[in-house]
Design an enzyme around this catalytic site. Structure first.
Site, PDB file in Angstrom:
ATOM      1  N   ALA A  97       0.562  13.381  43.571  1.00 25.44           N
ATOM      2  CA  ALA A  97       0.401  12.320  44.615  1.00 25.44           C
ATOM      3  C   ALA A  97       1.604  12.144  45.579  1.00 25.44           C
ATOM      4  O   ALA A  97       2.672  12.676  45.019  1.00 25.44           O
ATOM      5  CB  ALA A  97       0.145  10.789  44.081  1.00 25.44           C
ATOM      6  N   LYS A  98       1.439  11.706  46.784  1.00 22.25           N
ATOM      7  CA  LYS A  98       2.623  11.767  47.686  1.00 22.25           C
ATOM      8  C   LYS A  98       3.475  10.758  47.210  1.00 22.25           C
ATOM      9  O   LYS A  98       4.706  11.084  47.525  1.00 22.25           O
ATOM     10  CB  LYS A  98       2.069  11.485  49.086  1.00 22.25           C
ATOM     11  CG  LYS A  98       3.037  11.622  50.157  1.00 22.25           C
ATOM     12  CD  LYS A  98       3.392  13.283  50.464  1.00 22.25           C
ATOM     13  CE  LYS A  98       4.217  13.729  51.284  1.00 22.25           C
ATOM     14  NZ  LYS A  98       4.675  15.012  51.071  1.00 22.25           N
TER      15      LYS A  98
END
Length: 351
Positions: free
Chosen positions: A345-346
């Site tokens: 995930a960012k």
């Protein structure tokens, strides 16, 4: 039927890698004056030493800053263990200490909590992020925006090189200097990135690799760690980064004539310190690929020659570029999408 074009694997990462010369130029033109203002104010408060806080890619940028601070400023610098405050509730006395927190998003809860605790402990707190409106920027006394623009691919590329440049300019500002060594970097970066065909040829060596060893010394060691991270998170190849000194203390035993090794050889003292390691690797018949000066590449199995005449302290900004491209090309060759690695995930919600 939808008019939307199907996603081409790697399209976003490729575009963001290509933006890096423009990002570096923007940071030099628009960001440097504010960075120097912040550096001058902090220098006036005479911090005793520096602590650096980060995760992932930004942790490698923080390690680069540690070298800058210790070599150029002569001040001790350390990398923090956030769990001492977030999990164990420690309350260290940080009066007259500069705490620099580096984060692309500025949103990870442990970074925010650790920085808040540092400020409460008396530290001078500086956040270096790509998001001026982030929670981390909000809890920090000072903030530097790396001005990289939105980064949509999960593997960080342009934010990493922007963090490196911002940290270099900040440390130079603490010394009362402008950071002249960085002025030619945008043009040099464009030249390196234009040689994608050379990297694509290198990628064929690693298409079926089961593991990789990546090594360097000095300013190049953060590059080795970041290159390993990029390869692991995009292509899923286990890539182990070692300081050249650590590699000689035992792990060299796992290198043989079928074990690929990538060596980042800085043009300077770090590269000189790495020479005994390169000799041992060649003696073991390792498949040795060098990122460095042309003569070092010529003495290896293969490699990528970097521009000469660049001061060693800013070479990491160029060193990582062909290695980002290598991670991209290997991932594409293995039929995977570097834009969206699995299980990532960012913003990583660590606490």
């Amino acid at each position: 039927m939808s008019d939307q074009q199907p996603h081409r694997p790697g399209k976003i990462m490729a575009a963001e890698m290509a933006e890096q010369p423009a990002v570096l130029r923007r940071l030099l033109d628009e960001g440097a004056p504010r960075i120097h203002e912040i550096a001058a104010e902090i220098a006036g408060r005479e911090p005793r030493f520096v602590l650096l806080t980060a995760r992932g890619t930004s942790d490698n940028a923080a390690l680069y800053a540690k070298y800058l601070i210790e070599v150029l400023l002569g001040k001790p610098a350390g990398l923090t263990s956030m769990s001492t405050t977030t999990a164990y509730g420690a309350k260290p006395d940080l009066r007259d200490v500069l705490v620099i927190t580096v984060s692309q998003s500025g949103g990870s809860p442990d970074l925010v909590a650790s920085t808040k605790a540092a400020r409460e402990g008396g530290a001078i707190t500086l956040a270096v992020t790509n998001n001026a409106a982030s929670p981390l920027a909000e809890v920090s006394e000072f903030h530097i925006d790396v001005l990289a623009g939105a980064e949509k691919a999960l593997p960080a590329t342009k934010t990493y090189t922007a963090e490196l440049l911002a940290l270099y300019l900040f440390v130079e500002g603490l010394r009362g200097r402008e950071g002249a060594a960085a002025k030619g970097l945008p043009q040099l970066a464009a030249g390196v990135l234009a040689r994608r065909g050379e990297v694509k040829a290198l990628a064929e060596r690693y298409r079926f690799a089961q593991r990789l060893v990546i090594t360097s010394r000095g300013y190049g060691y953060p590059t080795a760690r970041e290159a390993a991270l990029k390869l692991m998170e995009t292509s899923y190849i286990p890539a182990t980064p070692f300081s050249g000194a650590d590699l000689l203390h035992g792990p060299l035993a796992m290198v043989d004539n079928v074990s690929p090794v990538i060596a980042i050889v800085p043009d300077g003292k770090g590269g000189e310190a790495l020479q005994p390691v390169l000799e041992r690797l060649r003696g073991r018949g390792a498949d040795l690929v060098v990122i460095g000066r042309q003569e070092q590449v010529d003495a290896a199995s293969a490699g990528f020659a970097l521009p000469g005449g660049v001061p060693e302290e800013v070479q990491p900004i160029l060193e990582i570029l062909p290695l980002q491209q290598l991670a991209y090309e290997v991932t594409i060759a293995r039929g995977q999408d570097p834009d969206a690695p699995r299980a990532l995930a960012k913003v990583t919600e660590t606490r």
